[in-house]
Design a protein around this motif. Structure first.
Motif, PDB file in Angstrom:
ATOM      1  N   THR A  17       0.896  -1.249  -0.170  1.00  0.00           N
ATOM      2  CA  THR A  17      -0.023  -0.092  -0.043  1.00  0.00           C
ATOM      3  C   THR A  17       0.895   1.206   0.040  1.00  0.00           C
ATOM      4  OG1 THR A  17      -1.673  -1.282   1.328  1.00  0.00           O
ATOM      5  CG2 THR A  17      -1.934   0.956   1.236  1.00  0.00           C
ATOM      6  N   PHE A  18       1.708   1.159   0.794  1.00  0.00           N
ATOM      7  CA  PHE A  18       2.751   2.485   0.852  1.00  0.00           C
ATOM      8  C   PHE A  18       3.446   2.551  -0.618  1.00  0.00           C
ATOM      9  CE2 PHE A  18       7.183   4.139   1.789  1.00  0.00           C
ATOM     10  CZ  PHE A  18       6.576   5.470   2.403  1.00  0.00           C
ATOM     11  N   VAL A  21       0.683   4.336  -2.621  1.00  0.00           N
ATOM     12  CA  VAL A  21       0.501   5.666  -2.098  1.00  0.00           C
ATOM     13  C   VAL A  21       1.370   6.627  -2.452  1.00  0.00           C
ATOM     14  CG1 VAL A  21       0.155   6.962  -0.071  1.00  0.00           C
ATOM     15  CG2 VAL A  21      -1.223   5.110  -0.424  1.00  0.00           C
ATOM     16  N   VAL A  24       0.933   8.125  -5.816  1.00  0.00           N
ATOM     17  CA  VAL A  24      -0.397   9.241  -6.085  1.00  0.00           C
ATOM     18  C   VAL A  24       0.108  10.701  -5.472  1.00  0.00           C
ATOM     19  CG1 VAL A  24      -2.682   9.464  -4.982  1.00  0.00           C
ATOM     20  CG2 VAL A  24      -1.637   7.374  -5.128  1.00  0.00           C
ATOM     21  N   ARG A  25      -0.556  11.682  -6.451  1.00  0.00           N
ATOM     22  CA  ARG A  25      -0.335  13.158  -6.092  1.00  0.00           C
ATOM     23  C   ARG A  25       1.103  13.377  -6.115  1.00  0.00           C
ATOM     24  NH1 ARG A  25      -4.616  14.955  -1.963  1.00  0.00           N
ATOM     25  NH2 ARG A  25      -3.678  17.205  -2.535  1.00  0.00           N
ATOM     26  N   ARG A  52       3.237  11.845   5.378  1.00  0.00           N
ATOM     27  CA  ARG A  52       1.890  12.026   5.127  1.00  0.00           C
ATOM     28  C   ARG A  52       1.496  10.624   4.098  1.00  0.00           C
ATOM     29  NH1 ARG A  52      -0.630  13.432   0.215  1.00  0.00           N
ATOM     30  NH2 ARG A  52      -2.978  14.147   0.423  1.00  0.00           N
ATOM     31  N   SER A  53       2.347  10.113   3.466  1.00  0.00           N
ATOM     32  CA  SER A  53       1.998   9.033   2.620  1.00  0.00           C
ATOM     33  C   SER A  53       2.197   7.688   3.611  1.00  0.00           C
ATOM     34  CB  SER A  53       3.305   8.833   1.538  1.00  0.00           C
ATOM     35  OG  SER A  53       3.144   9.587   0.666  1.00  0.00           O
ATOM     36  N   ILE A  56      -1.419   7.529   5.437  1.00  0.00           N
ATOM     37  CA  ILE A  56      -2.416   7.391   4.365  1.00  0.00           C
ATOM     38  C   ILE A  56      -2.206   5.820   4.208  1.00  0.00           C
ATOM     39  CG2 ILE A  56      -3.323   7.417   2.138  1.00  0.00           C
ATOM     40  CD1 ILE A  56      -2.269  10.356   2.145  1.00  0.00           C
ATOM     41  N   ALA A  57      -1.031   5.322   4.123  1.00  0.00           N
ATOM     42  CA  ALA A  57      -0.766   3.827   3.763  1.00  0.00           C
ATOM     43  C   ALA A  57      -1.223   3.174   5.010  1.00  0.00           C
ATOM     44  CB  ALA A  57       0.860   3.571   3.322  1.00  0.00           C
ATOM     45  N   ILE A  60      -5.179   2.931   4.886  1.00  0.00           N
ATOM     46  CA  ILE A  60      -5.790   2.003   4.056  1.00  0.00           C
ATOM     47  C   ILE A  60      -5.281   0.654   4.172  1.00  0.00           C
ATOM     48  CG2 ILE A  60      -5.560   1.542   1.403  1.00  0.00           C
ATOM     49  CD1 ILE A  60      -5.548   4.392   1.060  1.00  0.00           C
TER      50      ILE A  60
END
Length: 94
Positions: A17-18, A21, A24-25, A52-53, A56-57, A60
């Motif tokens: 997931t990391f 992520v 992304v963006r 931040r990543s 989020i990881a 999720i």
């Protein structure tokens, strides 16, 4: 599922997931308009907020991990279901 298996599964899901992520963006140096730092390719990130990543990881990844652990512990998908080539010889067990 043992505690070790749960931790290994969580680590695997978190890292996958990391890595997703992180992409992304992300704005490249060429897209940011600030110029490319000498010695780096134009596709290198202009600014990356790894913390931040990671947050989020973690969010999720934890949700995905909970779903996978729930499926495993409920018995909805078993090892017998995954052994499509009959290599584990578990189909003859009662």
């Amino acid at each position: 599922m043992t505690i070790t298996a749960a931790l290994v599964l969580y680590s695997f899901i978190w890292f996958m997931t990391f890595y997703i992520v992180l992409q992304v963006r992300t704005k490249t140096q060429a897209e940011s308009g600030e110029g490319v730092v000498p010695g780096t390719p134009p596709g290198a990130p202009a600014k990356e907020d790894v913390g931040r990543s990671a947050r989020i990881a973690t969010l999720i990844g934890t949700l995905i991990w909970l779903a996978v652990v729930g499926i495993i512990l409920s018995g909805w998908i078993t090892l017998r279901d995954l052994d499509i080539f009959n290599r584990l010889d578990i189909h003859n067990l009662n």
